[in-house]
Scaffold this motif. Structure first.
Motif, PDB file in Angstrom:
ATOM      1  N   ALA A   1     104.253 119.520 105.019  1.00 35.30           N
ATOM      2  CA  ALA A   1     104.194 119.457 106.480  1.00 35.30           C
ATOM      3  C   ALA A   1     102.968 118.661 106.929  1.00 35.30           C
ATOM      4  N   LYS A   2     101.871 118.810 106.223  1.00 34.89           N
ATOM      5  CA  LYS A   2     100.640 118.111 106.573  1.00 34.89           C
ATOM      6  C   LYS A   2     100.811 116.600 106.432  1.00 34.89           C
ATOM      7  N   PHE A   3     101.594 116.176 105.433  1.00 32.37           N
ATOM      8  CA  PHE A   3     101.776 114.750 105.188  1.00 32.37           C
ATOM      9  C   PHE A   3     103.006 114.166 105.883  1.00 32.37           C
ATOM     10  N   ALA A   4     103.821 114.999 106.491  1.00 34.90           N
ATOM     11  CA  ALA A   4     105.041 114.511 107.141  1.00 34.90           C
ATOM     12  C   ALA A   4     104.695 113.478 108.204  1.00 34.90           C
ATOM     13  N   GLY A   5     105.326 112.345 108.096  1.00 33.38           N
ATOM     14  CA  GLY A   5     105.126 111.300 109.096  1.00 33.38           C
ATOM     15  C   GLY A   5     103.854 110.495 108.926  1.00 33.38           C
ATOM     16  N   LYS A   6     103.053 110.804 107.935  1.00 27.00           N
ATOM     17  CA  LYS A   6     101.822 110.050 107.721  1.00 27.00           C
ATOM     18  C   LYS A   6     102.066 109.014 106.627  1.00 27.00           C
ATOM     19  N   ALA A   7     101.758 107.798 106.945  1.00 29.12           N
ATOM     20  CA  ALA A   7     101.901 106.735 105.954  1.00 29.12           C
ATOM     21  C   ALA A   7     100.682 106.750 105.044  1.00 29.12           C
ATOM     22  N   LEU A   8     100.917 106.796 103.766  1.00 30.16           N
ATOM     23  CA  LEU A   8      99.820 106.755 102.806  1.00 30.16           C
ATOM     24  C   LEU A   8      99.506 105.301 102.492  1.00 30.16           C
ATOM     25  N   ASP A   9      98.303 104.917 102.771  1.00 27.31           N
ATOM     26  CA  ASP A   9      97.855 103.545 102.563  1.00 27.31           C
ATOM     27  C   ASP A   9      97.296 103.408 101.157  1.00 27.31           C
ATOM     28  N   PRO A  10      97.864 102.501 100.355  1.00 25.36           N
ATOM     29  CA  PRO A  10      97.359 102.356  98.986  1.00 25.36           C
ATOM     30  C   PRO A  10      95.915 101.860  98.927  1.00 25.36           C
ATOM     31  N   ASP A  11      95.398 101.332 100.019  1.00 21.78           N
ATOM     32  CA  ASP A  11      94.010 100.851 100.038  1.00 21.78           C
ATOM     33  C   ASP A  11      93.006 101.931 100.435  1.00 21.78           C
ATOM     34  N   MET A  12      93.491 103.151 100.746  1.00 25.35           N
ATOM     35  CA  MET A  12      92.572 104.230 101.132  1.00 25.35           C
ATOM     36  C   MET A  12      91.743 104.659  99.928  1.00 25.35           C
ATOM     37  N   ASP A  13      90.475 104.971 100.182  1.00 23.86           N
ATOM     38  CA  ASP A  13      89.661 105.514  99.099  1.00 23.86           C
ATOM     39  C   ASP A  13      89.768 107.041  99.108  1.00 23.86           C
ATOM     40  N   GLY A  14      89.159 107.682  98.138  1.00 24.14           N
ATOM     41  CA  GLY A  14      89.250 109.136  98.005  1.00 24.14           C
ATOM     42  C   GLY A  14      88.756 109.888  99.225  1.00 24.14           C
ATOM     43  N   LEU A  15      87.667 109.422  99.830  1.00 31.38           N
ATOM     44  CA  LEU A  15      87.120 110.096 101.002  1.00 31.38           C
ATOM     45  C   LEU A  15      88.078 110.000 102.189  1.00 31.38           C
ATOM     46  N   GLU A  16      88.724 108.867 102.343  1.00 32.05           N
ATOM     47  CA  GLU A  16      89.700 108.721 103.428  1.00 32.05           C
ATOM     48  C   GLU A  16      90.885 109.669 103.227  1.00 32.05           C
ATOM     49  N   TYR A  17      91.344 109.809 101.975  1.00 27.90           N
ATOM     50  CA  TYR A  17      92.424 110.758 101.689  1.00 27.90           C
ATOM     51  C   TYR A  17      91.986 112.183 102.027  1.00 27.90           C
ATOM     52  N   GLN A  18      90.754 112.533 101.645  1.00 29.86           N
ATOM     53  CA  GLN A  18      90.247 113.877 101.942  1.00 29.86           C
ATOM     54  C   GLN A  18      90.202 114.119 103.442  1.00 29.86           C
ATOM     55  N   ARG A  19      89.713 113.157 104.195  1.00 29.82           N
ATOM     56  CA  ARG A  19      89.653 113.316 105.653  1.00 29.82           C
ATOM     57  C   ARG A  19      91.051 113.459 106.240  1.00 29.82           C
ATOM     58  N   MET A  20      92.011 112.703 105.691  1.00 27.58           N
ATOM     59  CA  MET A  20      93.373 112.795 106.200  1.00 27.58           C
ATOM     60  C   MET A  20      93.931 114.195 105.913  1.00 27.58           C
ATOM     61  N   MET A  21      93.653 114.738 104.728  1.00 21.61           N
ATOM     62  CA  MET A  21      94.194 116.049 104.351  1.00 21.61           C
ATOM     63  C   MET A  21      93.457 117.191 105.044  1.00 21.61           C
ATOM     64  N   ARG A  22      92.139 117.103 105.115  1.00 28.46           N
ATOM     65  CA  ARG A  22      91.330 118.223 105.602  1.00 28.46           C
ATOM     66  C   ARG A  22      90.924 118.087 107.058  1.00 28.46           C
ATOM     67  N   GLY A  23      91.002 116.896 107.588  1.00 25.75           N
ATOM     68  CA  GLY A  23      90.494 116.663 108.927  1.00 25.75           C
ATOM     69  C   GLY A  23      89.014 116.334 108.875  1.00 25.75           C
ATOM     70  N   ASP A  24      88.464 115.976 110.003  1.00 29.47           N
ATOM     71  CA  ASP A  24      87.033 115.657 110.042  1.00 29.47           C
ATOM     72  C   ASP A  24      86.208 116.915 109.888  1.00 29.47           C
ATOM     73  N   GLY A  25      85.142 116.805 109.215  1.00 32.22           N
ATOM     74  CA  GLY A  25      84.254 117.942 109.014  1.00 32.22           C
ATOM     75  C   GLY A  25      82.957 117.469 108.407  1.00 32.22           C
ATOM     76  N   PRO A  26      82.127 118.403 107.999  1.00 31.60           N
ATOM     77  CA  PRO A  26      80.846 118.013 107.424  1.00 31.60           C
ATOM     78  C   PRO A  26      81.046 117.259 106.105  1.00 31.60           C
ATOM     79  N   GLU A  27      80.187 116.288 105.877  1.00 33.86           N
ATOM     80  CA  GLU A  27      80.240 115.541 104.628  1.00 33.86           C
ATOM     81  C   GLU A  27      79.798 116.435 103.479  1.00 33.86           C
ATOM     82  N   VAL A  28      80.448 116.253 102.356  1.00 28.80           N
ATOM     83  CA  VAL A  28      80.098 117.039 101.166  1.00 28.80           C
ATOM     84  C   VAL A  28      79.465 116.140 100.156  1.00 28.80           C
TER      85      VAL A  28
END
Length: 95
Positions: A68-95
């Motif tokens: 459900a979280k990924f429904a309708g979201k296009a996964l960009d092959p050029d995204m880096d790991g941090l961008e994927y994390q932000r897409m999955m978790r939303g914006d939040g504090p940097e780890v």
């Protein structure tokens, strides 16, 4: 509670009686071992249908939430790991 047992040269251990009793284990009964992300191991009854069904339902629930979280979201092959994390978790504090 913590129990200890020694391992033989063949890699065998005796499961302490209190643990066997708590799990309802009988001689010859199958057991399963689970290893979590922190490297901790658990011993569980391999044939407990209620536990198997509960784990299955929990997994399917997590799978449904993830889909459900990924429904309708296009996964960009050029995204880096941090961008994927932000897409999955939303914006939040940097780890």
């Amino acid at each position: 509670m913590k129990f200890e047992s020694n391992m033989t040269v063949k890699g065998q251990v005796t499961v302490p009686k209190d643990i066997r009793d708590a799990l309802g284990l009988k001689p010859g009964q199958a057991v399963a071992f689970e290893l979590d992300g922190d490297g901790n191991a658990r011993i569980i009854r391999a044939d407990d249908p209620a536990r198997i069904e509960a784990r299955k339902e929990a997994f399917l629930g997590r799978l449904h939430e993830t889909r459900a979280k990924f429904a309708g979201k296009a996964l960009d092959p050029d995204m880096d790991g941090l961008e994927y994390q932000r897409m999955m978790r939303g914006d939040g504090p940097e780890v």
